[in-house]
Write an enzyme that holds these catalytic residues in place. Structure first.
Site, mmCIF file in Angstrom:
data_model
loop_
_atom_site.group_PDB
_atom_site.id
_atom_site.type_symbol
_atom_site.label_atom_id
_atom_site.label_comp_id
_atom_site.label_asym_id
_atom_site.label_seq_id
_atom_site.Cartn_x
_atom_site.Cartn_y
_atom_site.Cartn_z
ATOM 1 N N LYS A 116 0.835 -1.216 0.000
ATOM 2 C CA LYS A 116 0.000 0.000 0.000
ATOM 3 C C LYS A 116 0.863 1.258 0.000
ATOM 4 O O LYS A 116 0.550 2.227 -0.694
ATOM 5 C CB LYS A 116 -0.968 -0.002 1.186
ATOM 6 C CG LYS A 116 -2.004 -1.102 1.060
ATOM 7 C CD LYS A 116 -3.409 -0.671 1.382
ATOM 8 C CE LYS A 116 -4.380 -1.595 0.653
ATOM 9 N NZ LYS A 116 -5.657 -1.795 1.192
ATOM 10 N N LYS A 197 -2.893 -8.614 -7.508
ATOM 11 C CA LYS A 197 -4.243 -9.098 -7.186
ATOM 12 C C LYS A 197 -5.300 -8.070 -7.581
ATOM 13 O O LYS A 197 -5.025 -6.864 -7.608
ATOM 14 C CB LYS A 197 -4.356 -9.471 -5.713
ATOM 15 C CG LYS A 197 -4.523 -8.325 -4.769
ATOM 16 C CD LYS A 197 -5.100 -8.793 -3.427
ATOM 17 C CE LYS A 197 -5.445 -7.558 -2.606
ATOM 18 N NZ LYS A 197 -6.545 -7.720 -1.699
ATOM 19 N N LYS A 200 -10.007 -3.514 -4.834
ATOM 20 C CA LYS A 200 -11.041 -2.469 -4.886
ATOM 21 C C LYS A 200 -10.439 -1.112 -5.164
ATOM 22 O O LYS A 200 -11.028 -0.277 -5.833
ATOM 23 C CB LYS A 200 -11.748 -2.362 -3.530
ATOM 24 C CG LYS A 200 -12.711 -3.457 -3.222
ATOM 25 C CD LYS A 200 -13.552 -3.019 -2.035
ATOM 26 C CE LYS A 200 -13.541 -4.052 -0.931
ATOM 27 N NZ LYS A 200 -12.432 -3.920 0.020
HETATM 28 N N1 AQP Z 1 -8.174 -10.493 -5.458
HETATM 29 C C1 AQP Z 1 -8.718 -11.211 -4.489
HETATM 30 N N2 AQP Z 1 -8.907 -12.540 -4.653
HETATM 31 C C2 AQP Z 1 -9.477 -13.300 -3.668
HETATM 32 N N3 AQP Z 1 -9.904 -12.775 -2.490
HETATM 33 C C3 AQP Z 1 -9.731 -11.456 -2.296
HETATM 34 N N4 AQP Z 1 -10.041 -10.635 -1.278
HETATM 35 C C4 AQP Z 1 -9.657 -9.373 -1.579
HETATM 36 N N5 AQP Z 1 -9.105 -9.327 -2.791
HETATM 37 C C5 AQP Z 1 -9.136 -10.614 -3.279
HETATM 38 C C6 AQP Z 1 -10.707 -11.072 -0.059
HETATM 39 O O1 AQP Z 1 -11.889 -10.311 0.076
HETATM 40 C C7 AQP Z 1 -12.175 -10.128 1.462
HETATM 41 C C8 AQP Z 1 -12.532 -8.701 1.738
HETATM 42 O O2 AQP Z 1 -11.408 -7.901 1.425
HETATM 43 P P1 AQP Z 1 -11.228 -6.508 2.137
HETATM 44 O O3 AQP Z 1 -12.411 -5.692 1.899
HETATM 45 O O4 AQP Z 1 -10.887 -6.731 3.552
HETATM 46 O O5 AQP Z 1 -10.000 -5.809 1.507
HETATM 47 P P2 AQP Z 1 -8.751 -6.289 0.797
HETATM 48 O O6 AQP Z 1 -8.322 -7.673 1.097
HETATM 49 O O7 AQP Z 1 -7.684 -5.279 1.031
HETATM 50 O O8 AQP Z 1 -9.363 -6.274 -0.642
HETATM 51 P P3 AQP Z 1 -9.175 -5.270 -1.776
HETATM 52 O O9 AQP Z 1 -10.250 -5.551 -2.763
HETATM 53 O O10 AQP Z 1 -7.785 -5.340 -2.290
HETATM 54 O O11 AQP Z 1 -9.458 -3.855 -1.149
HETATM 55 P P4 AQP Z 1 -8.519 -2.615 -1.005
HETATM 56 O O12 AQP Z 1 -8.152 -2.251 -2.421
HETATM 57 O O13 AQP Z 1 -9.379 -1.617 -0.348
HETATM 58 O O14 AQP Z 1 -7.337 -3.016 -0.187
HETATM 59 C C9 AQP Z 1 -10.934 -10.592 2.222
HETATM 60 O O15 AQP Z 1 -11.202 -11.846 2.826
HETATM 61 C C10 AQP Z 1 -9.877 -10.733 1.168
HETATM 62 O O16 AQP Z 1 -8.978 -11.786 1.450
#
Ligand code: AQP
Length: 331
Positions: A116, A197, A200
């Site tokens: 990040k 990956k 969001k």
């Molecule tokens: N690319 C992914 N593939 C599989 N699982 C994923 N998760 C996130 N990205 C993937 C799983 O989704 C759940 C919720 O995620 P989160 O909202 O806690 O945030 P994150 O893991 O940080 O997901 P993002 O989409 O990448 O959000 P941002 O960009 O805000 O950091 C978790 O169980 C995660 O493992």
């Protein structure tokens, strides 16, 4: 029939942007599936969302949208708790207590913080200590199992480590939680850079498939997914990360094995394969959009309010036990 109480699961999602196919295949699908078998607690982790730059007005919109999508997916407030982290102040309090047991060396190793900050997010203390708050989220409820995507594996390891440190220092209070990670599509990759990956907060809109995207947008995104120039469909994450990602996505959406997909689409060319992947995703996500439009913001607020009340009641005796163990006596 066994009289054993159900084991407990806890998991959270950050209200940080449009929920995507990776969130669904990696985690949320299991949230829905596990509700009967486990005592399920699901949390919109809004305190975590504050660790990167955000707009306070948009945070409320994102919290409601996140909860609405989860309800549309089938999270059932009669069987599970669905509330916002900030409704239960004990999350932050337990994070403080666990923070006093967390060596900085442990946090220095966290890849999410490095990813990040190298993506341009400010390196504030909240982002640095994110894994401690996540450990508190899970341990607060004495959860046994945590359904998450593969990207969260390191944070669950830290949670287990902190639970052990606490138990060794203050007595056996926390169960050591296990991750619950799917065997396929546990890490869905970006459609524009299949070595990163799907996320969001990715500013590249073409990199993701949103759960509420229209079918034509989904088809367009999958058809334009970055692949390679050798037109054979086979699973090889090193040489063919884009095609391997699409195979994982299709296996995740259809329940078929990657081997059977390779047999069917191996020599048929990328165009036909991408069309089949797109149709599988469209079919899998169709009910989500239909469910989403039938839920009002009022319905969502009522669920959050009632689950939040229940969560606050649930944690009181647990936190009293923690206070007592660490020497914070009540008068
Ligand atoms: N690319 C992914 N593939 C599989 N699982 C994923 N998760 C996130 N990205 C993937 C799983 O989704 C759940 C919720 O995620 P989160 O909202 O806690 O945030 P994150 O893991 O940080 O997901 P993002 O989409 O990448 O959000 P941002 O960009 O805000 O950091 C978790 O169980 C995660 O493992």
């Amino acid at each position: 029939m066994s009289n054993d109480p159900k084991q407990r699961i806890f998991s959270g999602m950050q209200p940080t942007g449009s929920i995507h196919l990776g969130n669904y295949l990696g985690a949320f699908r299991n949230w829905v599936k596990l509700q009967d078998e486990y005592d399920a607690i699901y949390c919109i982790v809004d305190l975590h969302a504050m660790t990167i730059d955000y707009d306070p007005v948009d945070l409320e919109r994102a919290r409601i949208e996140a909860a609405k999508v989860l309800l549309a997916l089938g999270v059932d407030p009669d069987r599970s708790l669905l509330y916002a982290q900030s409704q239960v102040p004990e999350h932050a309090e337990l994070a403080w207590i666990l923070g006093t047991l967390t060596p900085m060396g442990v946090l220095n190793r966290m890849t999410q913080f490095k990813d990040k900050t190298s993506a341009g997010h400010a390196s504030n203390l909240g982002l640095y200590s994110y894994p401690v708050l996540m450990a508190a989220d899970i341990l607060l409820y004495r959860a046994n199992l945590v359904p998450v995507g593969d990207d969260q594996r390191q944070h669950i390891e830290t949670t287990r480590d902190l639970a052990e440190r606490f138990n060794n220092r203050f007595g056996d209070i926390f169960p050591i939680p296990e991750p619950y990670i799917p065997t396929t599509s546990a890490r869905v990759m970006s459609l524009t850079d299949p070595t990163a990956k799907m996320s969001k907060s990715d500013p590249q809109i073409r990199a993701t498939v949103g759960l509420l995207d229209d079918p034509d947008i989904i088809r367009k995104r999958i058809r334009s997914a970055v692949t390679d120039s050798d037109p054979v469909v086979r699973y090889d994450t090193e040489a063919k990360p884009g095609i391997s990602n699409l195979l994982e996505i299709m296996a995740g959406c259809t329940g078929r094995t990657i081997d059977s997909l390779v047999v069917e689409y191996g020599d048929g060319g990328y165009g036909a394969f991408k069309d089949a992947v797109a149709e599988a995703v469209v079919e899998e996500l169709a009910p989500v959009k239909a469910g989403y439009t039938s839920i009002t913001n009022g319905d969502v607020r009522a669920v959050l309010r009632s689950s939040g009340d229940r969560a606050r009641e649930m944690v009181k005796p647990y936190q009293a036990e923690v206070h007592n163990a660490v020497g914070l006596k009540a008068y």
